[in-house]
Design a protein around this motif. Structure first.
Motif, short mmCIF file in Angstrom:
data_model
loop_
_atom_site.label_atom_id
_atom_site.label_comp_id
_atom_site.label_asym_id
_atom_site.label_seq_id
_atom_site.Cartn_x
_atom_site.Cartn_y
_atom_site.Cartn_z
N ASN A 116 -7.79 7.26 -12.70
CA ASN A 116 -7.05 6.00 -12.61
C ASN A 116 -7.20 5.14 -13.85
OD1 ASN A 116 -6.14 6.74 -10.07
ND2 ASN A 116 -7.80 5.68 -9.01
N SER A 144 -6.10 11.56 -13.32
CA SER A 144 -5.30 11.03 -12.23
C SER A 144 -4.85 9.62 -12.60
CB SER A 144 -6.09 10.98 -10.92
OG SER A 144 -6.95 9.87 -10.89
N THR A 146 -2.20 6.13 -11.01
CA THR A 146 -1.28 5.55 -10.04
C THR A 146 0.03 5.26 -10.76
OG1 THR A 146 -3.12 4.52 -8.87
CG2 THR A 146 -0.91 3.69 -8.38
N SER A 150 4.94 4.01 -7.21
CA SER A 150 4.24 4.27 -5.95
C SER A 150 4.01 2.94 -5.23
CB SER A 150 2.91 4.96 -6.22
OG SER A 150 1.92 4.02 -6.59
N SER A 213 -0.32 15.53 -5.69
CA SER A 213 -0.75 14.22 -5.20
C SER A 213 -2.25 14.27 -4.96
CB SER A 213 -0.02 13.87 -3.91
OG SER A 213 -0.59 12.71 -3.33
N ARG A 214 -2.95 13.26 -5.45
CA ARG A 214 -4.40 13.25 -5.29
C ARG A 214 -4.81 13.03 -3.83
NH1 ARG A 214 -8.51 9.31 -8.72
NH2 ARG A 214 -10.48 10.13 -7.89
N TRP A 235 2.17 8.70 -4.69
CA TRP A 235 1.12 7.66 -4.67
C TRP A 235 0.25 7.73 -5.91
CZ3 TRP A 235 -0.56 3.81 -1.04
CH2 TRP A 235 0.32 3.65 0.05
N ASN A 236 -0.39 8.85 -6.12
CA ASN A 236 -1.32 8.99 -7.24
C ASN A 236 -1.23 10.43 -7.73
OD1 ASN A 236 -4.14 9.61 -8.46
ND2 ASN A 236 -4.17 7.39 -8.29
#
Length: 246
Positions: A116, A144, A146, A150, A213-214, A235-236
């Protein structure tokens, strides 16, 4: 005692992580300890045990990820550009360093890890290049982020970012009485899945092991293959990359 690991992906795992996120502000210790354990589980699922390996954690904040890697026997090092993110007790040997120019020699890491962070850098392509540089040939790169569209793309002022960043920030100030931590174009950037995937796949120094997707509870890779839908539903995005031989 370490709780049993939930299958990834699974509805149980996703609900457990979601409940933890709901308490991020009032119980960050539990939230990020769980998230770190889950993330290192993912690394080991793709690359085997991390024990004895060198791990570079870029932008790991308070050090929860670094500490989890170390708990499993890795030689893990935290590189964080913002001292205010480190908390009261950062891990030993933490280095204040910019992710664009890491004080790490070429090919030093077996695993390079970034959770993130990509949505907080103005030049994601250069940031990714630096992660690749410090990873040895055959090594793993975990990234990863965001994505902007999302439901959590606006971070603390989500989901009102869909109505515009300034409007969302103003609403956050009215509701909380304080300024938002993030400002679009300063420390938060509109990063999208489609362009990011095209950039990564065009590189000749990495192969894409997985783009998924995480946190999604099912069809984690399938949702990323659906243009348009993926920008909201993922989402992520989690990218698992493998450094190519020179």
């Amino acid at each position: 005692m370490t709780p049993p690991r939930a299958k990834d992906p699974s509805l149980r795992r996703s609900l457990t992580l979601f409940r933890a996120f709901l308490h991020e502000q009032d119980d960050p210790e539990s939230c990020y300890t769980l998230l770190a354990r889950d993330a290192v589980d993912q690394v080991e699922a793709y690359d085997g045990p991390v024990a004895g390996r060198t791990v570079v954690d870029v932008g790991g904040g308070s050090g929860y990820f670094t500490e989890e890697f170390r708990r499993r026997g890795a030689d893990a090092f935290l590189f964080e550009p913002d001292p205010t993110e480190l908390g009261a007790k950062p891990p030993d040997s933490t280095v204040i360093a910019d992710g664009y120019l890491l004080p790490v020699r070429d090919a030093a890491a077996d695993v390079t890890f970034s959770s993130n962070v990509l949505e907080h850098v103005a030049d994601p392509e250069t940031f990714l290049s630096e992660l690749v540089r410090v990873t040895r040939p055959g090594g793993l790169i975990y990234v990863s982020f965001t994505n902007w569209l999302s439901p959590w793309g606006g971070h603390e002022w989500a989901p009102w970012h869909y109505l515009g960043a300034e409007r969302a920030r103003a609403r956050y100030r009215r509701r909380t009485g304080k300024a938002a931590k993030h400002t679009l174009g300063e420390n938060l950037f509109a990063v999208h899945i489609g362009p990011t995937l095209r950039q990564v796949r065009a590189r000749d120094d990495v192969t894409v092991v997985s783009a998924r997707s995480r946190y999604w509870p099912f069809l984690a890779e399938t949702v990323v293959r659906a243009p348009g839908i993926r920008e909201v539903a993922t989402w992520n995005l989690l990218l698992i990359l493998r450094r190519c031989p020179p």
